[in-house]
Design a protein around this motif. Sequence first.
Motif: not given
Lengths: 157, 92
Positions: B32-35, B86-92
Amino acid sequence: MEQLIELDERAVQLGIEGGSDKDVIVQMYRRLRELDYVEESYLAAVLEREQVYPTGLPLADQLGVAIPHTDAIHVRKPAIGVGQLRTPVAFQVMGSPGQTIDTHLVFMLAVKDPQQQITMLERLMGMFQQRAVMAQLKNAAASADVIRLMQEQLNLA
Amino acid sequence: MAKKILVACGTAIATSTVVARKVEELLKAKGYDVIVEQCKAAEAPAKASQYDLIIATTPVSGVGNTPVIQTISFLTGMGIEDDMKKIIEYLG
């Protein structure tokens, strides 16, 4: 190897008898203050923070730890005060108002620069997840043993 | 575009620092590409709208439509897998 944190045996207090979380925090603050790690303002700041944002953490094996800390402005030099409680003392659980955890070990953090100390903080949290190490800290009979265990976990990892 | 995550705790001194780095590591390891940025809980309401998700170690309110995951799993090690889902669900 670079020392991430200089651990001070004098900041380890074994067998603290505390009537309350506040009482434990005051005893540990006094030690850090005597050793010149924190400012006088640290105490009021850490007590206030503990009320609003408590720091008790329930770990595996029903072990409870707390990590009282506050803003860098109240810190003179980075340090970790370690308090081993003779009998567990209730601390409020982080993020869960009204819930308490019987706490056996308190790590009072004097953090001067979070970004610089992040690796040390990560290793500290990593140590919390090592049941054998935590049991040894809980039962340690000498400050030197506490320092040796933490040295292995925080500086030599 | 990289998703933005805000990590909030009481003082932004110890816990959010550790949580932010842990979350970033775990998400990047999964591709995942996240900031990931951090703040004090009291600053969250003013910053919330610029983020896709807030992860907090303490209750936060007044953050509008930005979803919040409140957890201490990244500090205690217990329950990280569930929170990552949960986090990954929110990030879609």
